[in-house]
Scaffold this motif. Structure first.
Motif, mmCIF file in Angstrom:
data_model
loop_
_atom_site.group_PDB
_atom_site.id
_atom_site.type_symbol
_atom_site.label_atom_id
_atom_site.label_comp_id
_atom_site.label_asym_id
_atom_site.label_seq_id
_atom_site.Cartn_x
_atom_site.Cartn_y
_atom_site.Cartn_z
ATOM 1 N N ALA B 25 -42.755 -7.051 -16.389
ATOM 2 C CA ALA B 25 -41.670 -6.279 -16.987
ATOM 3 C C ALA B 25 -41.927 -4.788 -16.876
ATOM 4 O O ALA B 25 -41.000 -3.994 -16.693
ATOM 5 N N LEU B 44 -31.097 -3.852 -11.546
ATOM 6 C CA LEU B 44 -30.851 -4.183 -12.962
ATOM 7 C C LEU B 44 -30.626 -5.684 -13.142
ATOM 8 O O LEU B 44 -31.184 -6.324 -14.038
ATOM 9 N N LEU B 47 -33.832 -7.490 -12.697
ATOM 10 C CA LEU B 47 -34.686 -7.280 -13.881
ATOM 11 C C LEU B 47 -34.280 -8.202 -15.031
ATOM 12 O O LEU B 47 -35.102 -8.860 -15.661
ATOM 13 N N LEU B 48 -32.965 -8.201 -15.269
ATOM 14 C CA LEU B 48 -32.459 -9.021 -16.372
ATOM 15 C C LEU B 48 -32.764 -10.496 -16.139
ATOM 16 O O LEU B 48 -33.171 -11.217 -17.043
#
Lengths: 159, 428
Positions: B25, B44, B47-48
């Motif tokens: 993370a 993004l 990442l999510l």
């Protein structure tokens, strides 16, 4: 910078989720047989049921209170949050109730959550408590003060 | 042992995963911070997705750990046996005491009182048996051995009840029971171990021990809850033989075999334990009996009403008891009424194993009421009686209590006196 904020927000959300899961696992769920019409109780009602001051439920069945063996974390949590007693006061209370003729034996302790779950599932009128993580489809969890295990402000916690 | 294994398992599996998750993370965050300040939509999304996956993995691990931690190694859950009847339970209660007072052979107004002569004495030896006979029927008995002033022990059946308890709202007890008068009589029976103090308030003593009230009834008691929401009302309705008022020696006041009249005593009581006043119990009640006194000088029948009310409060540490009575005796031939009030208040506070307590008791039996000035207890209860008591209870073990109590006794027809009582009370 925006990414940092995003990561921090996600991490915070993640931690909050973890905390909620932890809370639920540490809640004491009040369970009854699946066919019971009892859906929710208030804390004072729960106190009276477990003190055997209230002897029958809305479906007419006599309550059969089932507890954990003394010294277990579940028993300690129930003493503090349901009975508001220490172990000595609990023993004295039931001896006094026996002496007054209100009851004829103390609630029978069982040695595990699975035993409580199994007994409650198989016995009309039985009511007991288990860790929320031990709840399965064989029994019904009732609300306390309108809250379910895992809800914020659920009143019965295992510390 | 199990805990050690679980901890090791956690270290081996969950910790590396948690660390990996945190590293994963934070890694893109560091990279992106150094490369660009703008977030690409794809980055993004990834990442999510990655955080979601890691969260799911950790949740699964947590769930696995939680099951391992739960005291559910649960080889074979011990189920209680199915109910077997009769289900007999036995308990015993007893007390051994020492008492002394300075009212030794004093005499005032012609009444002799020998007092307590610095004695060790055996209190009551109480054998309590209860047995469930079926889901709804049970029996309760309390047999007490106790000594008298002649040093002989006698055996009394203090309670013997056949109970029918089908639900919360309607229950029936049939036999000899404690009359539902006020709080103390309905809560404390013959085991002194239950009582904070060494004994009952003087006017609530048993019929054969100097009390003035119908402590026991032989008959029927109906009781149960009244649907009343948060007020939590309950009721008692009792009908029985009532007490025998007699000056004939050797007659028991409790009419447990033969009643001397056809009329029956009736008692009703209403009790509230409101949810909004936790620990508080309030009650009111009225007892009625038509009494045919047996005395050398003929007396008319009397209508006796006993009105009573109580307020008590309990929490983990505090206990406050208070109750009051008004006895109203009226001669049935249109004679005058005689009123005799009585009350007591008691407060105690637990400090660990120690419970200091204080009590004040008062009763004033009308000197003009023939039932009490001539018949009951040969008139010994007539007049004003009051005084404070101070005591200390020490719960030396769960089932043994040591108590010390000082009483200052003021009785209208006797000299004032101090009394000290020491008691070891126990249950087994």
């Amino acid at each position: 910078m925006r990414k940092n904020i995003l990561i921090l927000t996600l991490a915070a959300g993640f931690m909050a989720g973890m905390a909620a899961a932890q809370d639920k696992a540490d809640d004491l769920a009040i369970i009854v047989a699946k066919g019971s019409t009892l859906d929710s109780v208030t804390s004072p009602e729960l106190n009276k049921i477990f003190l055997e001051e209230k002897s029958s439920g809305p479906d007419g069945h006599k309550y059969i209170v089932t507890v954990h063996v003394s010294g277990s974390p579940e028993c300690k949590a129930a003493l503090g949050s349901i009975y508001k007693f220490d172990q000595g006061e609990y023993d004295t209370y039931f001896l006094r109730a026996l002496f007054a003729g209100r009851i004829h034996e103390k609630p029978q302790p069982l040695n595990s959550g699975a035993a409580v779950r199994q007994y409650v599932a198989a016995t009309a009128g039985a009511i007991g408590y288990v860790r929320a993580s031990e709840v399965d489809d064989s029994i019904k969890v009732i609300k306390v003060d309108g809250k379910s295990p895992g809800d914020a402000d659920y009143p019965l916690k295992i510390k | 042992m199990n805990k050690t294994r679980t901890t090791a398992h956690f270290r081996r599996t969950a910790l590396p995963l948690l660390l990996t998750a945190l590293a994963c993370a934070s890694a893109p965050a560091q990279t992106n911070v150094t490369s660009s300040s703008n977030v690409e939509p794809d980055t993004l999304k990834k990442l999510l997705q990655r955080v979601d996956n890691q969260e799911a993995e950790i949740q699964a691990l947590k769930s696995q750990l939680s099951h391992e931690n739960a005291p559910a190694a649960e080889p074979a859950p011990a189920m209680p046996p199915p109910p077997a009847y009769p289900n007999l339970q036995f308990h015993g209660f007893g007390d051994i005491d020492y008492a002394a007072d300075n009212r030794k052979g004093t005499m005032l107004n012609g009444v002799t009182e020998t007092g307590v002569k610095n004695s060790f004495f055996l209190g009551e030896y109480d054998l309590f048996v209860t047995s469930q006979l079926s889901e709804e029927f049970s029996v309760l008995s309390e047999v007490v051995l106790s000594g008298g002033t002649d040093n002989d022990m006698s055996l009394d059946i203090e309670r013997l009840l056949l109970q029918y308890h089908p639900n919360s709202y309607f229950n029936v007890d049939f036999g000899r029971f404690h009359t539902a008068l006020g709080y103390y009589n309905n809560t404390y029976h013959h085991g002194t171990w239950f009582q904070t103090a060494v004994g009952r308030p003087s006017f609530l003593q048993y019929e054969d021990s100097g009390g003035i009230l119908p402590i026991h009834t032989v008959g029927l008691s109906f009781h149960g809850a009244i649907p009343s929401g948060k007020l939590n009302l309950s009721y008692f309705f009792e009908i029985g033989n009532g007490d025998r008022f007699t000056t004939v020696p050797g007659q028991n006041a409790v009419q447990q075999v033969i009643a001397n009249t056809d009329t029956k005593a009736v008692n009703v009581a209403l009790i509230a334990t409101p949810d909004w006043l936790p620990g508080v119990e309030m009650g009111i009640g009225t007892y009625y009996d038509r009494i045919t006194p047996e005395a050398a000088t003929p007396l008319p029948d009397f209508d006796q009403f006993i009105f009573n009310a109580h307020v008590v409060y309990h929490n983990a540490n505090w206990e406050f008891l208070s109750e009051g009575y008004l006895i109203d005796d009226t001669a049935g031939n249109g004679g005058s009424s005689h009123y005799s009030p009585a009350f007591f208040a008691q407060i105690s506070r637990k400090f660990g194993l120690l419970t200091p307590y204080a009590r004040f008791t008062y009763y004033d039996v009308s000197n003009h009421d023939p039932l009490y000035s001539i018949v009951w207890n040969n008139g010994a209860n007539a007049g004003v009686h009051y005084g404070p008591s101070l005591g200390l209870r020490y719960d030396i073990s769960t089932y043994v209590a040591l108590k010390a109590q000082y009483d200052y006794l003021i009785d209208q027809k006797l000299n004032d006196a101090s009394r000290l009582t020491l008691q070891a009370a126990f249950t087994f």
